[in-house]
Design a protein around this motif. Structure first.
Motif, PDB file in Angstrom:
ATOM      1  N   GLY A   1       0.819  -1.215   0.000  1.00 47.70           N
ATOM      2  CA  GLY A   1       0.000   0.000   0.000  1.00 47.70           C
ATOM      3  C   GLY A   1       0.846   1.255   0.000  1.00 47.70           C
ATOM      4  N   PHE A   2       1.968   1.248   0.715  1.00 47.44           N
ATOM      5  CA  PHE A   2       2.840   2.418   0.732  1.00 47.44           C
ATOM      6  C   PHE A   2       3.494   2.646  -0.631  1.00 47.44           C
ATOM      7  CE2 PHE A   2       2.920   1.348   5.348  1.00 47.44           C
ATOM      8  CZ  PHE A   2       2.401   2.551   5.812  1.00 47.44           C
ATOM      9  N   VAL A   3       3.881   1.567  -1.283  1.00 43.55           N
ATOM     10  CA  VAL A   3       4.478   1.700  -2.611  1.00 43.55           C
ATOM     11  C   VAL A   3       3.469   2.323  -3.571  1.00 43.55           C
ATOM     12  CG1 VAL A   3       5.502   0.451  -4.550  1.00 43.55           C
ATOM     13  CG2 VAL A   3       6.016  -0.252  -2.200  1.00 43.55           C
TER      14      VAL A   3
ATOM     15  N   ALA B   1      -6.240   4.053  12.371  1.00 43.09           N
ATOM     16  CA  ALA B   1      -5.167   3.080  12.172  1.00 43.09           C
ATOM     17  C   ALA B   1      -4.460   2.759  13.489  1.00 43.09           C
ATOM     18  CB  ALA B   1      -4.160   3.620  11.146  1.00 43.09           C
ATOM     19  N   PHE B   2      -4.225   3.796  14.314  1.00 43.83           N
ATOM     20  CA  PHE B   2      -3.562   3.573  15.595  1.00 43.83           C
ATOM     21  C   PHE B   2      -4.431   2.724  16.523  1.00 43.83           C
ATOM     22  CE2 PHE B   2      -2.641   5.044  20.009  1.00 43.83           C
ATOM     23  CZ  PHE B   2      -1.368   4.488  20.113  1.00 43.83           C
ATOM     24  N   GLY B   3      -5.752   2.981  16.485  1.00 42.84           N
ATOM     25  CA  GLY B   3      -6.657   2.161  17.280  1.00 42.84           C
ATOM     26  C   GLY B   3      -6.586   0.701  16.873  1.00 42.84           C
ATOM     27  N   ILE B   4      -6.541   0.457  15.566  1.00 49.93           N
ATOM     28  CA  ILE B   4      -6.440  -0.920  15.067  1.00 49.93           C
ATOM     29  C   ILE B   4      -5.083  -1.516  15.413  1.00 49.93           C
ATOM     30  CG2 ILE B   4      -6.370  -2.297  12.945  1.00 49.93           C
ATOM     31  CD1 ILE B   4      -8.502  -0.380  11.821  1.00 49.93           C
ATOM     32  N   TRP B   5      -4.026  -0.699  15.353  1.00 47.53           N
ATOM     33  CA  TRP B   5      -2.678  -1.135  15.734  1.00 47.53           C
ATOM     34  C   TRP B   5      -2.676  -1.670  17.167  1.00 47.53           C
ATOM     35  CZ3 TRP B   5       0.994   0.607  19.371  1.00 47.53           C
ATOM     36  CH2 TRP B   5       2.327   0.253  19.122  1.00 47.53           C
ATOM     37  N   ASN B   6      -3.393  -0.974  18.046  1.00 47.26           N
ATOM     38  CA  ASN B   6      -3.482  -1.420  19.435  1.00 47.26           C
ATOM     39  C   ASN B   6      -4.345  -2.663  19.583  1.00 47.26           C
ATOM     40  OD1 ASN B   6      -2.127   0.131  21.645  1.00 47.26           O
ATOM     41  ND2 ASN B   6      -2.945   1.845  20.495  1.00 47.26           N
ATOM     42  N   LEU B   7      -5.484  -2.682  18.887  1.00 46.81           N
ATOM     43  CA  LEU B   7      -6.370  -3.847  18.990  1.00 46.81           C
ATOM     44  C   LEU B   7      -5.680  -5.112  18.509  1.00 46.81           C
ATOM     45  CD1 LEU B   7      -9.824  -2.453  17.772  1.00 46.81           C
ATOM     46  CD2 LEU B   7      -9.252  -3.296  20.057  1.00 46.81           C
ATOM     47  N   GLY B   8      -4.826  -4.967  17.488  1.00 48.45           N
ATOM     48  CA  GLY B   8      -4.118  -6.124  16.954  1.00 48.45           C
ATOM     49  C   GLY B   8      -3.166  -6.758  17.948  1.00 48.45           C
ATOM     50  N   GLN B   9      -2.844  -6.021  19.025  1.00 44.69           N
ATOM     51  CA  GLN B   9      -1.942  -6.552  20.049  1.00 44.69           C
ATOM     52  C   GLN B   9      -2.681  -6.915  21.345  1.00 44.69           C
ATOM     53  OE1 GLN B   9       1.791  -3.997  20.248  1.00 44.69           O
ATOM     54  NE2 GLN B   9       0.501  -2.765  18.915  1.00 44.69           N
ATOM     55  N   HIS B  10      -3.913  -6.428  21.473  1.00 41.75           N
ATOM     56  CA  HIS B  10      -4.613  -6.595  22.751  1.00 41.75           C
ATOM     57  C   HIS B  10      -6.051  -7.080  22.585  1.00 41.75           C
ATOM     58  CE1 HIS B  10      -1.539  -3.357  23.509  1.00 41.75           C
ATOM     59  NE2 HIS B  10      -1.242  -4.207  24.468  1.00 41.75           N
TER      60      HIS B  10
ATOM     61  N   GLY C   1      -4.867  -7.211  11.868  1.00 43.57           N
ATOM     62  CA  GLY C   1      -5.058  -5.815  12.220  1.00 43.57           C
ATOM     63  C   GLY C   1      -3.858  -4.964  11.866  1.00 43.57           C
ATOM     64  N   HIS C   2      -2.659  -5.516  12.016  1.00 42.30           N
ATOM     65  CA  HIS C   2      -1.465  -4.740  11.699  1.00 42.30           C
ATOM     66  C   HIS C   2      -1.363  -4.482  10.199  1.00 42.30           C
ATOM     67  CE1 HIS C   2       2.244  -2.963  13.117  1.00 42.30           C
ATOM     68  NE2 HIS C   2       2.854  -3.464  12.060  1.00 42.30           N
ATOM     69  N   ALA C   3      -1.865  -5.415   9.410  1.00 36.02           N
ATOM     70  CA  ALA C   3      -1.896  -5.196   7.963  1.00 36.02           C
ATOM     71  C   ALA C   3      -2.841  -4.046   7.621  1.00 36.02           C
ATOM     72  CB  ALA C   3      -2.330  -6.478   7.249  1.00 36.02           C
ATOM     73  N   VAL C   4      -3.956  -3.956   8.346  1.00 36.38           N
ATOM     74  CA  VAL C   4      -4.889  -2.850   8.144  1.00 36.38           C
ATOM     75  C   VAL C   4      -4.225  -1.526   8.525  1.00 36.38           C
ATOM     76  CG1 VAL C   4      -7.131  -1.890   8.784  1.00 36.38           C
ATOM     77  CG2 VAL C   4      -6.884  -4.358   8.490  1.00 36.38           C
ATOM     78  N   TRP C   5      -3.430  -1.538   9.590  1.00 40.32           N
ATOM     79  CA  TRP C   5      -2.663  -0.355   9.995  1.00 40.32           C
ATOM     80  C   TRP C   5      -1.776   0.130   8.840  1.00 40.32           C
ATOM     81  CZ3 TRP C   5      -0.613   3.438  13.099  1.00 40.32           C
ATOM     82  CH2 TRP C   5       0.762   3.664  13.057  1.00 40.32           C
ATOM     83  N   HIS C   6      -1.110  -0.801   8.173  1.00 37.74           N
ATOM     84  CA  HIS C   6      -0.268  -0.422   7.033  1.00 37.74           C
ATOM     85  C   HIS C   6      -1.095   0.224   5.925  1.00 37.74           C
ATOM     86  CE1 HIS C   6       2.783  -3.783   8.235  1.00 37.74           C
ATOM     87  NE2 HIS C   6       3.050  -2.645   8.840  1.00 37.74           N
ATOM     88  N   LEU C   7      -2.208  -0.388   5.588  1.00 41.73           N
ATOM     89  CA  LEU C   7      -3.022   0.115   4.483  1.00 41.73           C
ATOM     90  C   LEU C   7      -3.607   1.490   4.805  1.00 41.73           C
ATOM     91  CD1 LEU C   7      -4.815  -3.208   3.500  1.00 41.73           C
ATOM     92  CD2 LEU C   7      -2.971  -2.065   2.260  1.00 41.73           C
ATOM     93  N   LEU C   8      -4.086   1.670   6.020  1.00 41.98           N
ATOM     94  CA  LEU C   8      -4.619   2.980   6.413  1.00 41.98           C
ATOM     95  C   LEU C   8      -3.507   4.021   6.502  1.00 41.98           C
ATOM     96  CD1 LEU C   8      -7.285   2.049   9.114  1.00 41.98           C
ATOM     97  CD2 LEU C   8      -7.673   2.772   6.762  1.00 41.98           C
TER      98      LEU C   8
END
Length: 269
Positions: free
Chosen positions: A66-68, A220-229, A240-247
């Motif tokens: 997504g970043f590319v 994205a940050f909220g999802i980043w946290n949910l993906g760990q907790h 969830g971390h993949a969604v963080w990348h895309l967002l």
């Protein structure tokens, strides 16, 4: 009839495409030949279970495409000076530089998730520093009305500062690593200055684009946290971390659109 100043240029897209090609090929070779070192578990807190193949976290790694894509879209627009507003074209090379930095986020972050190596983790954090330092430096450039050379000096200084902060070790509540704190503080500085710039005038951006970029990053940050907790299925391809990348890629593109929307309003008589 187009003028020389508004003539389309292929250079930004060529630069971003070359960055994408070279960095992706280098990443593929590094993964294949183990250039980044052994798996030390970097990034294993982001839920996805390490697979047996060469790519340890395929979903989290692949989502960095997504970043590319975002960087290439930025570069495509950067080739049209008449679509960059009134301020960004005054600073030669900055639009192209941002496109290349966003592109680099992809392979650099994928390096960590593909190898879980210490070097991959360093590449991931450094690429984040580069983009956050760009946002803060570009806001400072316009706030202080600096020349472009001052932007690069500030940019380099902020990246070095982030690297030094990142050496302090782990154990930071919520964001885990001091490097993440440095990244967040640079983004906060950029947000505050963008709001101040808009309220000061006479050059004003479409603040709605900035609000969308900020909202996207907060989600994205909220999802980043949910993906760990909580939201965690280690064997799933939906991470969830993949969604963080895309967002994050969407937010980077929206940030560029904010810069490209800046227009100088004529003074009132």
């Amino acid at each position: 009839m187009s003028t020389a100043g508004s003539r389309r240029s292929a250079r930004p897209l060529l630069a971003a495409a070359a960055t994408a090609l070279v960095s992706t090929v280098l990443l593929a070779l590094a993964v294949r030949h183990g250039w980044l070192g052994p798996d030390v578990g970097r990034g294993d807190e982001f839920c996805e279970a390490a697979r047996d193949g060469r790519v340890r976290q395929p979903a989290n790694a692949a989502s960095n495409a997504g970043f590319v894509l975002a960087g290439l879209l930025i570069a495509a627009r950067a080739g049209h000076p008449d679509r960059l507003g009134d301020v960004l074209p005054r600073h030669r090379g900055l639009a192209t530089a941002m496109a290349c930095l966003v592109v680099l986020l992809g392979p650099a972050s994928a390096a960590m998730h593909a190898t879980q190596s210490a070097a991959g983790g360093w590449l991931d954090l450094t690429s984040m520093y580069l983009v956050a330092a760009f946002a803060a430096s570009y806001a400072l450039l316009r706030w202080r009305q600096w020349p472009t050379t001052a932007f690069w000096a500030t940019f380099a200084s902020l990246v070095v500062a982030c690297e030094l902060i990142g050496l302090l070790g782990d154990g930071v509540p919520v964001v885990r690593h001091p490097g993440n704190v440095a990244f967040a503080l640079l983004l906060v500085l950029a947000v505050v200055l963008e709001v101040r710039l808009w309220s000061r005038g006479p050059a004003r951006t479409r603040l709605r684009l900035g609000a969308l970029a900020l909202a996207t990053m907060l989600v994205a940050f909220g999802i980043w946290n949910l993906g760990q907790h909580g939201w965690c299925d280690p064997g799933s391809w939906v991470q969830g971390h993949a969604v963080w990348h895309l967002l994050g890629a969407v937010a980077a593109y929206l940030l560029f659109r904010l810069y490209a929307s800046e227009r100088v309003t004529p003074p009132r008589r």
